[in-house]
Structure formats: C-alpha cells, structure tokens
Design a protein around this motif. Structure first.
Motif, short mmCIF file in Angstrom:
data_model
loop_
_atom_site.label_atom_id
_atom_site.label_comp_id
_atom_site.label_asym_id
_atom_site.label_seq_id
_atom_site.Cartn_x
_atom_site.Cartn_y
_atom_site.Cartn_z
N GLY A 75 32.54 55.28 49.26
CA GLY A 75 33.31 54.07 49.01
C GLY A 75 33.84 53.43 50.29
N ALA A 76 34.52 52.31 50.10
CA ALA A 76 35.17 51.66 51.24
C ALA A 76 36.20 52.62 51.83
N SER A 77 36.75 53.48 50.99
CA SER A 77 37.80 54.40 51.45
C SER A 77 37.30 55.36 52.53
N TRP A 102 45.41 47.75 50.67
CA TRP A 102 44.21 48.37 51.23
C TRP A 102 44.31 48.46 52.75
N THR A 143 41.60 43.24 56.46
CA THR A 143 41.12 43.26 55.07
C THR A 143 40.94 41.79 54.73
N THR A 147 42.59 42.38 47.46
CA THR A 147 42.27 42.52 46.04
C THR A 147 43.51 42.58 45.15
N ASP A 167 37.07 44.69 56.18
CA ASP A 167 36.85 45.25 54.84
C ASP A 167 36.65 44.07 53.89
N SER A 169 35.24 44.33 50.87
CA SER A 169 34.88 44.92 49.57
C SER A 169 34.98 43.95 48.40
N GLN A 190 31.10 48.05 44.21
CA GLN A 190 31.44 47.88 42.78
C GLN A 190 32.23 46.62 42.44
N LYS A 191 32.43 45.72 43.42
CA LYS A 191 33.09 44.46 43.10
C LYS A 191 32.10 43.31 43.07
C1 LIG Z 1 38.42 48.39 46.02
C2 LIG Z 1 38.75 48.27 47.45
C3 LIG Z 1 38.72 49.38 48.31
C4 LIG Z 1 38.42 50.78 47.82
O1 LIG Z 1 37.10 50.92 47.55
P1 LIG Z 1 36.46 52.33 47.14
O2 LIG Z 1 35.00 52.01 47.15
O3 LIG Z 1 37.01 52.69 45.81
O4 LIG Z 1 36.84 53.31 48.18
C5 LIG Z 1 39.00 49.19 49.64
N1 LIG Z 1 39.28 47.97 50.11
C6 LIG Z 1 39.33 46.88 49.33
C7 LIG Z 1 39.65 45.54 49.91
C8 LIG Z 1 39.07 47.00 47.97
O5 LIG Z 1 39.12 45.92 47.18
#
Ligand SMILES: *Cc1c(COP(=O)(O)O)cnc(C)c1O
Length: 362
Positions: A75-77, A102, A143, A147, A167, A169, A190-191
């Motif tokens: 994941g982004a994490s 985030w 970021t 989100t 980031d 995401s 996943q977004k």
């Molecule tokens: C959802 C999200 C994350 C976390 O993503 P994971 O794939 O669950 O680790 C990190 N940064 C942002 C901006 C997000 O929206």
C-alpha cells in the motif's frame, strides 16, 4: 439488482465496464482456459498484462523516459517507509509538508529513519516556494490530495531543485499533472487505479540506487527496477484489473476527459452544499479536492438521519471519516455523473423535508 452508488473513500467504486470484463474473462483469460489468477507471473499472457499496464500509464500520464514505473505491494503506507529508506541519502534530512492525517502518518514513519522537518500547513494549502524548505533536505514530501480533509494542492511547491515526492493515492489520474516536476509519485491503487493490493510508484531514475547496503532487498526500488517489478510474485490479479481501468480511462478521453468529468461532478456537489442552509463544507474554495468532499449539518442527529435515509436510497459509504465526523462523498473517476446528480437531488429533498418539519432538537 438494487441500484447502488458507492461513495467510499477506498477501496472504491470501479468502472462498471471493467467489472463486466473481469466477469466475462474470469474463467478463461484470453483463450488460455485458465483464470488470470491462475497464470504464472512468468507466463507470456501475464508479461503482456504488466507491460501493457506500464505502457498505458506512461501514455496517460505522459511519463518521461527518465522515470521508472514500479508495481509494489504494502500500500501507500509502506511507501511512508520505503521513501526515506531509499531517498534520504547521506544527510538523512527531509522536509514534509503536513496537510492532514496521511501526511502525519508519513512523517511518523520517516522520523524512524531520518531527521524530518515538518512544515505545518494551515487549513488551506498555500503556494510554497524554495524559501520554505531546508537547503540540506534530500527531498520534500507532500500529500497532494488529502482524502480525509478534502483538500488538494492547486499549485505544487516550487522546491528549487529539491526532489518533490507526492502521495497521489486519492487523486492520481483525476487531472493532468506534469510528472517532470516530481522526483517520485506514488499511489495505492484502490482509489483511482484499481483494486487494493498493488501500489504504483513513478520514480526518477537518478533517485534510485541510494539505499544503504543494510536495506532489505524487498524495500529497495532498484530490486523492482532490475526485475520488472517481479523479483517476487506480484499481485497479478490486481495488476490485471488496474490495466483494465487504464484502458477504460483511455477510452473515456484520457486524463483530460477524467478532469472534465471530475470538475463537473465536484462542481455539482459543491454548489449544492454552498447553496444549502443545512449542509456545509469547511474547506476554503481554492484548496477544495475534486475527489473527496466532506460535508456536514450542525447536528449529529441530523447527520445520522441523513446517512440512514441515504443508505436506504442506495447511496453507500457516505459516512465521514471517524476523525472528522459528518459525511464525505468520494467522487473518484469511476463515479458516474448520474450518481452525483442523484445524490444532489436527494440532498435537496432531505433539506426540504427538514425545513418543512423544523423539529430538529439540538
Ligand atoms: C488511502 C491513502 C493512504 C493509505 O493507503 P494504503 O494503500 O491503505 O496504505 C495513504 N495516503 C493517502 C493520501 C490515502 O488516501
């Protein structure tokens, strides 16, 4: 089947034609007689999928040659850790602009690895210039779409040559960006890109190869570069669906087409909120996200009633993040315009009902 509009912040709505294609191909991928999930990642058909996904992403985002496109996991994490491990270099210093939850999580992980300077942003996001950053920073992390808070950068920081790491995401592919002004872009899929399980990183080549010897193999970007993102088994099904999503984006006008649609959708919902005397959105207009739109009434009870009625009408996952409360509508690329139109109609109807009875006890 009941008509549902999915406003989840993630995992999120996928384009309907993509899901239909997945269903159609599920038992027999491209004449192989097997599901795509059953194919060796070293097989011809899967090689085609992963290379096709990279080619499409390069085309859609106009990614220059000097960048690698990597398919990662965790994941982004996990990027919150991999970025400092790979990019901090000798100084061990980086700047992080903190615009929300985030960003804070990214700072927490990076702080375990190096010295992190935090730049705390007010509720809106100003235009940062190189005077805002430390000259010794190995990179500046942002970021780009928040989100949870529903904010986004409309002007990206001018870093004076320090690599900018973003980031993305929750808004990658939602509007055109100039990749060449970033050192590294990353996004959990996943977004806006596909199902969970795969994370995309777009990394400028000169930033790769600086991780210390002690860095675990799986956490080094060069491992993914040297092995075409297949040092170990990649999340093959997620990459397959991601490729279908990219094909869908291309068929629907590319990133510019997505932006036009996203502006229209977000415009509809923001107008509805701004014209309402029941609902409000706290974000200054200039920093408003096109993807994640928090809104609330001034009563927890009315919020609860709204969410209950919305759910009954097929509007799913409108509950705000637990840290913020209220409501949040995520309008990712795959959310159709009709979903937002239906939501806005319902909000107006709900407001009229509230006004008509005016029995709200605070
Ligand atoms: C959802 C999200 C994350 C976390 O993503 P994971 O794939 O669950 O680790 C990190 N940064 C942002 C901006 C997000 O929206």
């Amino acid at each position: 089947m009941k008509q549902v509009f999915n406003f989840s912040a993630g995992p999120a709505v996928l384009p309907r034609p993509v899901l239909e294609k997945v269903q159609k191909e599920l038992l027999n991928y491209s004449g192989t007689g097997m599901s795509v999930m059953e194919l060796s990642h070293r097989s011809g058909p899967f090689e085609e999928i992963i290379q096709g996904a990279e080619t499409l992403l390069r085309e859609l985002m106009d990614i220059p040659e000097e960048y690698e496109v990597l398919f990662l996991q965790g994941g982004a994490s996990l990027q919150f850790s991999m970025i400092p491990m790979n990019l901090l270099g000798e100084h061990g210093v980086a700047d992080y602009v903190v615009t929300g939850s985030w960003s804070k999580k990214a700072v927490k992980e990076a702080g375990k690895i190096g010295t992190i300077h935090q730049i705390k942003s007010p509720g809106d996001i100003p235009a940062y210039t190189k005077e805002d950053f430390s000259p010794e920073a190995s990179y500046v992390h942002i970021t780009s779409n928040n989100t949870i808070e529903g904010t986004r950068y409309t002007t990206y920081p001018e870093t004076g040559g320090i690599p900018l790491v973003a980031d993305m995401s929750s808004h990658i592919l939602s509007e055109p960006i100039d990749v060449s002004s970033f050192g590294l872009i990353y996004a959990g899929a996943q977004k806006n890109l596909g199902p969970s399980g795969v994370t995309v990183a777009i990394v400028r080549k000169d930033l790769i190869g600086k991780a210390p010897e002690t860095c675990p193999t799986m956490l080094k970007y060069e491992t993914y570069v040297e092995n075409g993102s297949m040092f170990n088994t990649p999340p093959t099904f997620a990459i397959y669906v991601l490729k279908l999503v990219l094909e869908w984006v291309k068929e629907n006008g590319g990133v510019a087409g997505m932006e036009a649609l996203n502006r229209e959708k977000a415009g509809l919902l923001y107008s509805c909120i701004d014209e309402s005397s029941l609902f409000s959105n706290p974000v200054p207009e200039a920093s408003r996200s096109l993807m994640n739109i928090p809104f609330t009434t001034d009563s927890d009870e009315v919020n609860k009633l709204f969410l209950e009625q919305a759910k009954r009408r097929g509007f799913e996952f409108l509950k705000g993040h637990r840290s913020v409360g209220g409501m949040r509508a995520s309008l990712y690329n795959a959310m159709p315009l009709e979903g937002v139109r239906a939501l806005v109609d319902f909000m107006k109807e709900f407001e009229a009902d509230q006004g008509g009875t005016s029995h709200v006890d605070h």
